[in-house]
Structure formats: structure tokens, C-alpha cells
Design an enzyme around this catalytic site. Sequence first.
Site, mmCIF file in Angstrom:
data_model
loop_
_atom_site.group_PDB
_atom_site.id
_atom_site.type_symbol
_atom_site.label_atom_id
_atom_site.label_comp_id
_atom_site.label_asym_id
_atom_site.label_seq_id
_atom_site.Cartn_x
_atom_site.Cartn_y
_atom_site.Cartn_z
ATOM 1 C CD GLU A 286 -30.094 193.703 52.716
ATOM 2 O OE1 GLU A 286 -29.409 194.732 52.808
ATOM 3 O OE2 GLU A 286 -30.629 193.331 51.634
ATOM 4 C CE LYS A 349 -24.533 196.031 51.381
ATOM 5 N NZ LYS A 349 -25.863 196.431 50.871
ATOM 6 C CB CYS A 402 -27.758 193.662 49.558
ATOM 7 S SG CYS A 402 -28.836 194.459 48.344
#
Length: 528
Positions: A286, A349, A402
Site C-alpha cells: 500500500e 480504495k 489495508c
Amino acid sequence: MERQAGRIILLWGWRRALVAFLAGALAVLAQAPYDFFAVCFVSFPLLVWLLDGATGEASDGFLRRLRPAFAVGWWFGFGYFLAGLWWVGSALLVEADSFAWALPFAVVGIPLALAFFYGFAAVVARLLWSNDIGRIAALAFGFALAEWLRGFLFTGFPWNAVGYAAMPVPLLMQSVSVTGMVGMNALAVFVFALPALLAARQHLRLGAALLVVLVAAHAGFGYIRLAAPEKPAAHSLDVRIVQPAVDLTEKWDASVRDRIFATMMGLSAKAPEPGHDRPQLILWPETSVPFLFTERPDALPAIGEMLGDGQMLVAGVVREEGGSAARSRYYNSVVAIDDRGEIVDAVDKVHLVPFGEYLPFADLLGRFGLEQLVAGPMTFAAGNERHPITLPGGIRALPFICYEVIFSDLVAVDATSAELIVNVTNDAWFGDTPGPYQHFRQAQIRAVENGVPLLRAANNGISAVVDPRGRIVDALAIDARGAIDVRVPISNQAIVSSSQRRINGMLIMFLLALAACILNVRQRLRAN
């Protein structure tokens, strides 16, 4: 046992609260990295006995009669979440000069809020309470309902759901592929609480039989599934996962960005490990690219030169949209870069971290000087949708960034959507604390649920390849800098679809509620 249970039932005031708090804190030892699940056979019977004594006065109103039960559940939850999430404060110490003031709000405030879910679970259970095994079913239903709600209310945070305590090793993970997390949460609490029957002896034989049958079925199903021959892989993918172990104090430091980028490129370009072919896919963590591509037009051509023919890099980046600084929108993204140095796909995301990646009620809280705490130098916008990225060989991978991977319903992968789960993360925020281990365990369970391999790249542990049955093929530990090369067989080994898992879990929860209701009504009829 009856004497000890009687003492716990009769506890009052701060003593009852203390025992509930300690029982909840003790239960955390069942979660990663400790995995001492036997402790739950102590914590949950204690909770049952505490709720046995959590009765209001007959003259009190309906809500007042439920307050003692809510208090017991709340204190249990506060102990559980405080002991299980204290490491969240580590992220605030990375830039302590700016964010140390928020440490008590994160370390204590989050558990204070999450404890309301377990207070709610206790109230639901108490409404269906009886003096026999029915109260065990009621408690299991209450917790299953609370954990389900915890998955989506207020953006959701199903971290350390109780069901994970029953899945410390791959042998004990396989049942979740049928029950889903909803069913696993319900069954785990039911089994863990059954020893409470030792005190009153009522339904003791039935409880012992159910305990043996459910545990044997859980372990037996795992053994059979692990021992069964795997489906032949339709194809395979040679993968390199890079873990750079970048110091977060340098993450956005302009003076060291070239060094960080050079480290990533060097780890990616090295010769394959002995016995491995050249990787078709290289995976970076990430926000691993330490700058915006719009600021460094030379970066993409350099990546194209580093990649060989047919290779692809999938990397976590900050993606910018907009023509000026005032109008720019930033996304925490995953991009796919081909051997020509061109971005051929990108996924943003969707499920952002409140206060970490964006500030809820920003206009209001900004007046009080509050800002987002840890994610980076900019506020992120949420992506609109998630779609699979096509990798070399036509393999479809569904990326999750994440903590998106902890949401069981969000990570619903089947043969029609993707053949592989990719998880990129930056757990370096939490150092060598239980946090990264808990995060990895939840990602590991997603592979088992969906029956597909998991590729996980972390800035600083735990990077790994997990097979469709939850077994770790290879991994890099926390604080390790390097890369692993793995050939990943691609095959879907899901037992049921994601929608069927959801139905199965809800059915288990409904059956427990039905059993609790029947026994509760039977007890009321006898009393009258």
C-alpha cells in the site's frame, strides 16, 4: 463449581464490573498472535454467570431492568477491546509531536465505543434468558447479532470478531467456508459458553454432548478438507512480493524518496530465487510509491525498463485526479503497470479508515482544529466501485487495500468475479504489536472463506502467500526487508458461494434464537 458460580452470580457493583472487564480482557488471548483459544472456556462461562445475576428490580420499568445486563456486557466488551486494540495508539506515536495528544482518545475511546455492541449483545441475550441451556443459545444469538451489526454500522469495524478465536490454525479454519463469519461467531460463543452448565447441572449431559459433537465436527471437517486432494490447477502464476520495510518517519520525506523508490526497484529487479522462474507479477505494498506519478514523469518509464516482457507490476499508490492543487482529489489506489511503463488499470480504495484517511464531518471538526491522524499528507476520497484486475495469463485478481480485507461480506469472491485475492497494506504504523498479526489472520480467513489464494504485500510485515485452505506457502516476518518468489496454482476451491455462506450463517443465528425463545417461553409457562 456450583459454589464458585454462585459467588460470581451474587457479585454487585464494582466487583461485578471488574470481573466482567477481566473476563473480556482474558478472552483476547484467544486472538492472534497468542491463539490460546482455551481461555474462552473460562471467559464466556464467567459472562453467563454474571448475566445470571444481572437482574433488575421487579418494580423497575422495562429499560431499567435491562441496565444490569447491559452494564455486564459493556464492561466485558470494554475489557476485550481495550486489551485487543491498545496497539492502535502506536500509529499516533509515529509523529508524536503532532498526534500524541490523541493517544487516550484512540486507545480508550475506541474500546469505549465498541463495548456498546457487547452491551447490546448482553441485553438481547437477557431478553431470551432462561435457567438452562437456553441461555447459552441466547448469548450466542446476541453476540452473533452484535458482531453482524459491528460489520457495517457507523462504517463498520469487525476487528477481532469472536469467531476468529475458534480458528487459530488451518485445521480449525475450514468450517468458515460453509458457515461464514456470522455462523462462526454464533457457534464459537455457543461452544465457549457451554461449560457454564457445570454449575447448575441442568441440561449438563445435553451440553456435554453438543460440546463434543460441535468441536469434533469443527476439527473433523478441517481434517477431511485438508486431507482431500486439491483440484487440479487450471493455470499458475509466478509471483514476487516485495516488502521494503520503509521507516514511516521517512515515508513522505521528499529528501529520501529517490532512495525508497530505488530500494523498491532493486528488490523487484533482482534475479529469481533458486528453483523459481522469472516472476510474471510483482506486487508492491500500500502507498509504496513515495510520490505522485504526476510529480515524477520519469518514474513510469523507469518501471517499464525494469519490467521484462510480459511482466506486470501491481503497486499501491496515491492517485491524483484534478488539474490543480485546489481541485485535486486523492485516492488510495492499486495500479497495474505493464512492461511498457503504462498504467493499464487502477482500483481505488472504497472503504476508507475514519480519522486515518479522511475526517468525518470535516467542516465541523475542522473548526476545532481536528484533522486526520495517520494516513499521510492528504485526505483521501473513496472510490466508487471495485473490479478485478487482469494479470498475466488472463488471471483475474480482486484487490483490497489495508483493512478492507477484514470485511467478510466485502471480500465476497467467487468464480465469476475473480480467481485471486490481493491485499496490500502498510501495517508498519503498528510496529511489532499484536495488530499486524491480527490483521494477517483476518486476511488469511478470507482465503479460506472464498476458496481462492491470497497474495499479501505489506510495507513491514506480514507479507505472504496463502493457499485456498489457509496454509501459508511463504511469508516475510515483521521488520524483514526483501522479496519472496512463489509459484501460485490458480484454482477455485470454494465449497459454497458467498451468498450461500451468508444464508447458512443467518440460519444458524436464527436456530439459536428459536431455541432460546422456546426454552424461555417454556420456563415462563412453568412459572405461571
